[in-house]
Design an enzyme around this catalytic site. Sequence first.
Site, PDB file in Angstrom:
ATOM      1  N   TYR A   1      39.690  27.111  58.929  1.00  0.00           N
ATOM      2  CA  TYR A   1      39.968  28.006  60.060  1.00  0.00           C
ATOM      3  C   TYR A   1      39.586  29.417  59.672  1.00  0.00           C
ATOM      4  O   TYR A   1      39.870  29.854  58.560  1.00  0.00           O
ATOM      5  CB  TYR A   1      41.452  27.962  60.445  1.00  0.00           C
ATOM      6  CG  TYR A   1      41.689  27.143  61.699  1.00  0.00           C
ATOM      7  CD1 TYR A   1      41.038  27.467  62.885  1.00  0.00           C
ATOM      8  CD2 TYR A   1      42.551  26.062  61.691  1.00  0.00           C
ATOM      9  CE1 TYR A   1      41.240  26.724  64.030  1.00  0.00           C
ATOM     10  CE2 TYR A   1      42.755  25.308  62.837  1.00  0.00           C
ATOM     11  CZ  TYR A   1      42.096  25.648  64.003  1.00  0.00           C
ATOM     12  OH  TYR A   1      42.287  24.915  65.137  1.00  0.00           O
TER      13      TYR A   1
ATOM     14  N   GLU B   1      39.594  32.421  62.226  1.00  0.00           N
ATOM     15  CA  GLU B   1      39.630  33.352  63.355  1.00  0.00           C
ATOM     16  C   GLU B   1      39.339  34.776  62.892  1.00  0.00           C
ATOM     17  O   GLU B   1      39.848  35.213  61.849  1.00  0.00           O
ATOM     18  CB  GLU B   1      41.013  33.346  64.028  1.00  0.00           C
ATOM     19  CG  GLU B   1      41.165  32.282  65.081  1.00  0.00           C
ATOM     20  CD  GLU B   1      41.892  31.067  64.562  1.00  0.00           C
ATOM     21  OE1 GLU B   1      41.780  30.790  63.348  1.00  0.00           O
ATOM     22  OE2 GLU B   1      42.575  30.417  65.376  1.00  0.00           O
TER      23      GLU B   1
ATOM     24  N   ASP C   1      19.648  35.070  79.867  1.00  0.00           N
ATOM     25  CA  ASP C   1      20.072  33.783  79.300  1.00  0.00           C
ATOM     26  C   ASP C   1      18.784  33.052  78.933  1.00  0.00           C
ATOM     27  O   ASP C   1      18.108  32.491  79.794  1.00  0.00           O
ATOM     28  CB  ASP C   1      20.881  33.006  80.341  1.00  0.00           C
ATOM     29  CG  ASP C   1      21.359  31.656  79.805  1.00  0.00           C
ATOM     30  OD1 ASP C   1      20.774  31.176  78.811  1.00  0.00           O
ATOM     31  OD2 ASP C   1      22.292  31.081  80.392  1.00  0.00           O
TER      32      ASP C   1
ATOM     33  N   THR D   1      21.265  29.162  73.627  1.00  0.00           N
ATOM     34  CA  THR D   1      21.778  28.025  72.868  1.00  0.00           C
ATOM     35  C   THR D   1      20.827  27.763  71.697  1.00  0.00           C
ATOM     36  O   THR D   1      19.674  28.188  71.716  1.00  0.00           O
ATOM     37  CB  THR D   1      21.912  26.766  73.743  1.00  0.00           C
ATOM     38  OG1 THR D   1      20.714  26.600  74.508  1.00  0.00           O
ATOM     39  CG2 THR D   1      23.083  26.866  74.674  1.00  0.00           C
TER      40      THR D   1
ATOM     41  N   LYS E   1      18.095  23.740  71.873  1.00  0.00           N
ATOM     42  CA  LYS E   1      16.998  23.358  72.781  1.00  0.00           C
ATOM     43  C   LYS E   1      15.664  23.610  72.053  1.00  0.00           C
ATOM     44  O   LYS E   1      15.432  22.979  71.030  1.00  0.00           O
ATOM     45  CB  LYS E   1      17.130  24.127  74.096  1.00  0.00           C
ATOM     46  CG  LYS E   1      18.425  23.784  74.866  1.00  0.00           C
ATOM     47  CD  LYS E   1      18.439  24.393  76.247  1.00  0.00           C
ATOM     48  CE  LYS E   1      19.646  23.976  77.074  1.00  0.00           C
ATOM     49  NZ  LYS E   1      20.833  24.815  76.854  1.00  0.00           N
TER      50      LYS E   1
ATOM     51  N   ARG F   1      24.042  21.922  67.974  1.00  0.00           N
ATOM     52  CA  ARG F   1      24.682  22.230  69.243  1.00  0.00           C
ATOM     53  C   ARG F   1      25.421  23.549  69.107  1.00  0.00           C
ATOM     54  O   ARG F   1      26.295  23.683  68.250  1.00  0.00           O
ATOM     55  CB  ARG F   1      25.707  21.118  69.466  1.00  0.00           C
ATOM     56  CG  ARG F   1      25.894  20.619  70.843  1.00  0.00           C
ATOM     57  CD  ARG F   1      24.605  20.316  71.451  1.00  0.00           C
ATOM     58  NE  ARG F   1      24.789  20.153  72.853  1.00  0.00           N
ATOM     59  CZ  ARG F   1      24.348  19.109  73.526  1.00  0.00           C
ATOM     60  NH1 ARG F   1      23.694  18.155  72.931  1.00  0.00           N
ATOM     61  NH2 ARG F   1      24.532  19.051  74.814  1.00  0.00           N
TER      62      ARG F   1
HETATM   63  N1  DSN Z   1      22.321  21.178  80.279  1.00  0.00           N
HETATM   64  C1  DSN Z   1      21.352  22.209  80.066  1.00  0.00           C
HETATM   65  C2  DSN Z   1      20.009  21.779  80.547  1.00  0.00           C
HETATM   66  O1  DSN Z   1      19.728  20.603  80.492  1.00  0.00           O
HETATM   67  O2  DSN Z   1      19.204  22.606  80.961  1.00  0.00           O
HETATM   68  C3  DSN Z   1      21.758  23.486  80.640  1.00  0.00           C
HETATM   69  O3  DSN Z   1      23.102  23.710  80.431  1.00  0.00           O
END
Ligand code: DSN
Length: 418
Positions: free
Chosen positions: A54, A56, A200, A226, A229, A235
């Site tokens: 942990y 924080e 974003d 994120t 991707k 993740r």
């Molecule tokens: N789930 C993502 C996507 O597939 O684009 C976006 O949150």
Amino acid sequence: MKEKISLKQTDPQLYELIIKEEQRQREQLQLIPSENYASKAVLAPLASVLSNKYSEGYPGKRYYQGNKFIDQIEKLAQERLKRLYQAEYANIQPFSGAPANFAVYLALLKPGEKILAMDLASGGHLSHGAKVNLSGQLYQTVFYNVNPQTEKLDYDEIEEIAKKERPQLIIAGATAYPREINFARFGEIARKVGAYLMVDMAHIAGLVAAKVHPDPVPHADVITATTHKTLRGPRGAFILARSELGPQIDRAVFPGGIQAGPHNHVQAAKAVCFYEALQPQFKDYARQVIKNAAVLAQKLQEKGYRLVSGGTDNHLLLIDLRPQNIDGRTAALALEEAGIIVNKNKIPFDPGTAVKPSGIRLGSPAVTSRGMKEAEMEQIASWIDQVLQNYQNKQLLEKIRREVVAFASSFPVPGLDS
Ligand code: DSN
């Protein structure tokens, strides 16, 4: 791997399911544009003792003892991330894209203030103020759409809406937009109306890191993304910002926001991901992602498919299947039977529903990570066409599925084979 041997002994039922999923990822063609394969080096910290801690707070300012090494890991990840994007400030704690976006809203807005974002129906994201999402309930939201003729962003129209609505925050970024986004123009619009600009860049983070997509960093006040991707990490998510906004974003992520104890194992995996993205070969991968998407688009167009906006500049394609008289759900299910994984998706101004939309969304990142190139995209386009033309022919779908398994077996799966 010794973790797998131990899992097999302790929980054979769960072990079997993971092995089946490994096989699925190996045998099928993963064309969902938001998915990818993380490397073994990225996966390693996720199965480590870092998950036990942990922490924080932030490096040097923790609420728990025992964070000597966790502090070093978080600082290493922050430094690498700032170097990757030449950013002034970085927070690597957000668990995923939606919590990262919420942290920004909490940092920059009061409840009831106004957000201007891309409509979900044009390719925007739920967490950008959709009414079914908390962001659309805590804040006033107004939307811009793509132009109905070009299906591309119309920056003059966005400027007009911004001048009329006077939002406190403008969001640029999408989950289903196949074209480059002009962040410089968004920055000008935001400055003209005195709004913050949040970008974003979840989908295109890897393309921006490799400098094969226009860079939002010089134009945005704050950027969320994120890591799993196009960036090919674990993740998770991160936030970048101008340095003066850093303290309020830090406070919004913790303690002000919707998460507490950081996921230290994921932070370490993010550090590995940023390291990998800083290497020269990452640029080769990102360039190939774009080339592969372009070839897939061209080959499908040659076979008579209508692509939203007439093509792609990035890693993703949206196909309007109305001319073929198939809905997106039927198409995605038939492709899955043939071992080709895409997702059903609404197209701009879709007369269909989210459950039965008019299109499918597909992309090139995961197959590119397996080493596939232009020739393989041509083969994939041919299979997609055969499936969509014969979606009720179970025998043909099964024949293609077997061909796909044989084809995929010559491409190593990062994280499993390489
Ligand atoms: N789930 C993502 C996507 O597939 O684009 C976006 O949150």
